[in-house]
Design an enzyme around this catalytic site. Structure first.
Site: not given
Length: 324
Positions: A92, A188, A275, A304
């Site tokens: 992202y 992700s 996370d 994460h």
């Protein structure tokens, strides 16, 4: 971040029981059919770099609605014969950056197609692909979670997921590639796109690598984490409480768990118990939904970062065992 989600023994049993939205398959079949009708052959041009062990091409292919999407294609410089190809998607806020950012898979003997992310690249790695359908100004910051979220037809992730599928289809057409050995990979947001592409074109995908995937069990994630990108939606709904029903319905159309139910290729996933960006319960829900052979790497003490290069090693070994 401390532990905040379910205990590990409960995570290993956690499933998403909420049904997918009505017309899910028709929605995606129609979207992809439109993109294929508008498709043009990919364009490739050689890119000089300081590297001697890897060659690079700048690739342009057509994604959603025939719109141009940029990518890098890295290959081992001394490779002969058709190679398995890894199609990688980006996290992202990031874009494709520079070819030197992407050396692991080519160093391991694979062709490696790295898809740029439309309208992103303003967060941590630059991008080269605008999102002309909604935001023609190019890369944006801080986020895309609510772009066009009023309906599935106008939502940003409809476009991005279509791009991901078209990247897989394009990879099978590239010179020097073995179309029977296509891997989708990412972490992700990239992990979510890998799951979506593998679920939408399962016959083209030979293996799946999805690290700490995003967009899993979205409705639950919105209620258990205060971290972005999910919290972008929460802030939007605070300002627009009357939009909740249609927003959640739109998000259901891009939930990774629904795509995972259609995956038949061998898959390796990772999750991290601390996370807060991609909560582990959602990752386990996607993992359990996958129909093919699968394994999940659990990193008890990570956030994460999700295993970092430890997961890269596990992914390389997983793919090598199944493709070579």
């Amino acid at each position: 971040m401390a532990l905040f989600d379910l205990p590990l023994d409960e995570l290993r049993e956690y499933r998403l029981t909420r049904p997918e939205p009505d017309g899910f398959d028709d929605f995606w079949a129609g979207t992809l059919a439109d993109a294929r009708r508008a498709a043009l052959p990919p364009g490739l041009s050689a890119v000089p770099t300081p590297l001697t062990g890897v060659t690079t091409h700048d690739v342009t292919f057509t994604g959603y609605a025939g719109q141009p999407i940029r990518a890098w294609l890295n290959r081992p410089a001394t490779a002969t014969g058709p190679l398995p190809v890894v199609v990688e998607f980006i996290g992202y806020g990031g874009g494709r950056g520079l070819p030197l950012d992407w050396l692991i898979w080519a160093s391991a003997g694979y062709a490696h197609l790295i898809m740029d992310t439309r309208g992103q690249g303003g967060g941590w790695r630059g991008g080269d692909t605008p999102d002309p359908d909604e935001y023609g100004a190019g890369p944006a910051h801080p986020g895309v979670m609510t772009r066009g979220v009023g309906a599935p037809e106008t939502y940003y992730y409809r476009r991005l997921i279509t791009d991901a599928v078209r990247a897989v289809e394009t990879a099978t057409e590239l010179p020097g590639v073995d179309a029977s050995r296509v891997v989708v990979a990412g972490k992700s947001q990239g992990g979510a796109l890998a799951l979506a592409a593998a679920g939408l074109v399962p016959d083209l995908v030979a293996a799946v690598v999805s690290g700490v995937p995003f967009l899993c069990d979205i409705r639950r994630a919105l209620t258990i984490t205060d971290s972005d990108p999910f919290h972008e939606v929460v802030r939007f709904l605070r300002a627009n409480p009357g939009a909740a029903e249609r927003t959640l319905r739109t998000l259901d159309h891009v939930d990774s768990v629904h795509f995972a139910r259609r995956i038949t290729a061998p898959a390796i996933l990772s999750t991290a118990l601390m996370d807060a960006t991609c909560p582990p319960s959602g990752v386990f829900a996607a993992y359990h939904a996958i129909q093919g052979p699968k394994q999940i790497e659990v990193y008890e003490w990570d956030g994460h970062d999700g295993g970092r290069t430890h997961f890269d090693v596990a992914a390389l070994e997983f793919v090598d065992d199944r493709l070579n």
